[in-house]
Design a protein around this motif. Structure first.
Motif, PDB file in Angstrom:
ATOM      1  N   GLY A   1       0.816  -1.208   0.000  1.00 11.33           N
ATOM      2  CA  GLY A   1       0.000   0.000   0.000  1.00 11.33           C
ATOM      3  C   GLY A   1       0.848   1.255   0.000  1.00 11.33           C
ATOM      4  O   GLY A   1       0.554   2.220  -0.719  1.00 11.33           O
ATOM      5  N   THR A   2       1.907   1.259   0.796  1.00 14.64           N
ATOM      6  CA  THR A   2       2.811   2.409   0.832  1.00 14.64           C
ATOM      7  C   THR A   2       3.476   2.618  -0.523  1.00 14.64           C
ATOM      8  O   THR A   2       3.565   3.752  -1.019  1.00 14.64           O
ATOM      9  CB  THR A   2       3.889   2.206   1.903  1.00 14.64           C
ATOM     10  N   ASP A   3       3.923   1.534  -1.134  1.00 16.47           N
ATOM     11  CA  ASP A   3       4.560   1.642  -2.452  1.00 16.47           C
ATOM     12  C   ASP A   3       3.576   2.202  -3.490  1.00 16.47           C
ATOM     13  O   ASP A   3       3.960   2.998  -4.353  1.00 16.47           O
ATOM     14  CB  ASP A   3       5.066   0.277  -2.898  1.00 16.47           C
ATOM     15  N   ALA A   4       2.313   1.792  -3.404  1.00 16.06           N
ATOM     16  CA  ALA A   4       1.299   2.315  -4.325  1.00 16.06           C
ATOM     17  C   ALA A   4       1.111   3.815  -4.117  1.00 16.06           C
ATOM     18  O   ALA A   4       0.969   4.578  -5.082  1.00 16.06           O
ATOM     19  CB  ALA A   4      -0.020   1.573  -4.132  1.00 16.06           C
ATOM     20  N   SER A   5       1.118   4.250  -2.855  1.00 15.54           N
ATOM     21  CA  SER A   5       0.925   5.677  -2.568  1.00 15.54           C
ATOM     22  C   SER A   5       2.081   6.516  -3.093  1.00 15.54           C
ATOM     23  O   SER A   5       1.907   7.698  -3.419  1.00 15.54           O
ATOM     24  CB  SER A   5       0.748   5.899  -1.063  1.00 15.54           C
TER      25      SER A   5
ATOM     26  N   ASN B   1       4.661  10.855   0.301  1.00 15.10           N
ATOM     27  CA  ASN B   1       3.452  10.078   0.036  1.00 15.10           C
ATOM     28  C   ASN B   1       2.439  10.321   1.154  1.00 15.10           C
ATOM     29  O   ASN B   1       2.796  10.777   2.252  1.00 15.10           O
ATOM     30  CB  ASN B   1       3.767   8.599  -0.084  1.00 15.10           C
ATOM     31  N   LYS B   2       1.187  10.028   0.886  1.00 17.60           N
ATOM     32  CA  LYS B   2       0.115  10.339   1.818  1.00 17.60           C
ATOM     33  C   LYS B   2      -0.783   9.117   1.978  1.00 17.60           C
ATOM     34  O   LYS B   2      -1.435   8.698   1.015  1.00 17.60           O
ATOM     35  CB  LYS B   2      -0.683  11.544   1.299  1.00 17.60           C
ATOM     36  N   GLU B   3      -0.828   8.551   3.180  1.00 19.58           N
ATOM     37  CA  GLU B   3      -1.662   7.382   3.430  1.00 19.58           C
ATOM     38  C   GLU B   3      -2.065   7.344   4.900  1.00 19.58           C
ATOM     39  O   GLU B   3      -1.403   7.949   5.753  1.00 19.58           O
ATOM     40  CB  GLU B   3      -0.947   6.086   3.051  1.00 19.58           C
TER      41      GLU B   3
ATOM     42  N   GLY C   1      -6.661   4.511   3.201  1.00 15.34           N
ATOM     43  CA  GLY C   1      -6.654   5.309   1.985  1.00 15.34           C
ATOM     44  C   GLY C   1      -5.303   5.904   1.665  1.00 15.34           C
ATOM     45  O   GLY C   1      -4.375   5.905   2.482  1.00 15.34           O
ATOM     46  N   MET C   2      -5.199   6.402   0.438  1.00 12.01           N
ATOM     47  CA  MET C   2      -4.020   7.122  -0.019  1.00 12.01           C
ATOM     48  C   MET C   2      -4.475   8.251  -0.924  1.00 12.01           C
ATOM     49  O   MET C   2      -5.578   8.224  -1.484  1.00 12.01           O
ATOM     50  CB  MET C   2      -3.073   6.187  -0.787  1.00 12.01           C
ATOM     51  N   SER C   3      -3.637   9.253  -1.057  1.00 18.58           N
ATOM     52  CA  SER C   3      -3.964  10.359  -1.947  1.00 18.58           C
ATOM     53  C   SER C   3      -2.691  10.960  -2.501  1.00 18.58           C
ATOM     54  O   SER C   3      -1.589  10.699  -2.004  1.00 18.58           O
ATOM     55  CB  SER C   3      -4.771  11.446  -1.210  1.00 18.58           C
ATOM     56  N   LYS C   4      -2.839  11.768  -3.532  1.00 14.40           N
ATOM     57  CA  LYS C   4      -1.737  12.560  -4.046  1.00 14.40           C
ATOM     58  C   LYS C   4      -2.280  13.943  -4.369  1.00 14.40           C
ATOM     59  O   LYS C   4      -3.447  14.127  -4.720  1.00 14.40           O
ATOM     60  CB  LYS C   4      -1.098  11.917  -5.275  1.00 14.40           C
TER      61      LYS C   4
END
Length: 409
Positions: free
Chosen positions: A146-150, A160-162, A178-181
């Motif tokens: 998940g962190t890598d995806a963010s 990164n934002k999660e 969740g994650m965002s950019k």
């Protein structure tokens, strides 16, 4: 508080996994594609840009969410926005979705897509398809995935934002992650942002959409960096029901518990985006209290953080309260300046500088110390009602111009 923050992001909830890869869409030597996947079909909710010029991926997702059909996956690329790209842009969306269908045996009509980056460039479809193939074999439900995806969805973001939280409904532990950019081209409604939320909650689709729409109004729609509303803004929330809670079918206490957690997650991500504004050195918050109406409070707080002169004053640590009062005055909200009190606040202290139409004598050195903090609040008491709202932005620095002057190169 009925929720607890936990480690993780989009993979924290049961049944969700993610992957990312280096597809060389525009960037080199960094990941630039991500996928979020649930084998179990999800109900979905979403909000999207209000810009009339909408990217092909936004139109694809709007149709998918409004159809009521289940969603299994979201594929995101950074570097190229797939906006102002005509039929070729829609073809790229379909090709991406069909690549997921071929790899993961879910209908292509259950695949959402999202893009962020330069407007007016065509996506390299072969690279998108290749990226989907790579990610389909690398899906993982680990927090690291998940962190890598963010990180893969970032453009000019510097971090990164999660986030993930857990709460209880009907005796069952529920997780929302969740994650965002987002860093530049950010302004209500919404902003240059992509946000993807995942939950294992069981909830009826219309209520999921209701919660998202209500929460967005006081979170993602209350941030601004530069006054530009993007073509690509997308917030998607997917819920697969694997927590096993009694399905939420009405706006009861369980619904309010979920909405409280959703607000926390969205507020956290919104503040992260505002503080990571292009070239920013500070988070700039405006809190308006005791306004005549909620809408007035929103208008006033957004006007304060959206003013270039206000943002420059925050950057320069200049306690020039006239900048903020001026922005309030042209915001469109009606008020009596003789009722207003204005304060500067930060972790370094609090100071009133304007009261009931009159400037106050204050210690400039003390004001400078307050404004040197990495988070600065302009607090305004309108003394005209009981409504309040908070908006977030950032300071305006020389680096903002440098970043955007050569964005395509």
């Amino acid at each position: 508080m009925s929720y607890q923050q936990i480690e993780g992001g989009v993979c924290a909830a049961q049944g969700f996994c993610a992957a990312s890869c280096e597809a060389n869409i525009k960037y080199e030597n960094r990941t630039d594609m991500a996928m979020v996947f649930s084998q179990t079909p999800c109900v979905s909710a979403g909000t999207f840009t209000t810009n009339v010029v909408k990217a092909a991926c936004v139109q694809w997702d709007q149709k998918l969410v409004s159809s009521g059909d289940p969603i299994h996956a979201v594929v995101i690329n950074s570097g190229i926005a797939n906006a102002c790209t005509g039929q070729e842009g829609f073809d790229a969306c379909e090709a991406t979705a069909k690549a997921v269908e071929a790899q993961l045996q879910v209908p292509y009509t259950s695949v959402a897509v999202a893009s962020t980056g330069v407007i007016g460039m065509q996506l390299p479809v072969a690279k998108l398809v290749s990226g989907v193939q790579k990610m389909s074999t690398g899906l993982s439900d680990s927090n690291q995935a998940g962190t890598d995806a963010s990180k893969a969805i970032m453009t000019t973001d510097t971090v990164n934002k999660e986030i993930a939280v857990t709460f209880t409904i009907g005796g069952k532990q529920v997780v929302l992650g969740g994650m965002s950019k987002g860093s530049g081209m950010i302004h209500p409604n919404m902003c240059t942002m992509l946000a993807f939320l995942t939950s294992d909650i069981a909830i009826e689709k219309s209520l999921l959409q209701q919660a998202v729409s209500e929460v967005v109004a006081d979170t993602f729609n209350m941030i601004t960096v530069d006054g530009d509303t993007s073509t690509n803004d997308t917030l998607l929330l997917l819920a697969n029901g694997l927590a096993g809670n009694p399905c939420i079918t009405e706006a009861d206490t369980d619904y309010e518990t979920f909405k409280e957690a959703l607000f926390y997650v969205c507020r956290f991500l919104a503040r992260k985006m505002a503080s990571d504004g292009e070239g920013a050195t500070k988070l700039f918050e405006a809190k308006v209290v005791n306004a005549k109406s909620k809408e007035d409070a929103r208008i006033l707080s957004r006007a304060i953080v959206g003013s270039n002169l206000s943002k420059a004053a925050i950057y320069g640590c200049d306690a020039n309260f006239g900048r903020f009062l001026c922005a309030m005055g042209y915001s469109g909200a009606k008020f009596d300046q003789n009722d207003v009190e204005l304060f500067f606040e930060s972790k370094n202290g609090r100071m009133m500088v304007f009261s009931k139409g009159v400037p106050l004598a204050f210690d400039e050195d003390r004001a400078l110390e307050i404004m040197k903090a990495d988070e600065v609040t302009v607090y305004v008491d309108m003394h005209e009602g009981d409504a309040q709202a908070t908006a977030w932005g950032c300071d305006l620095t020389y680096d903002y111009v440098k970043i955007n002057a050569d964005y395509r190169s």
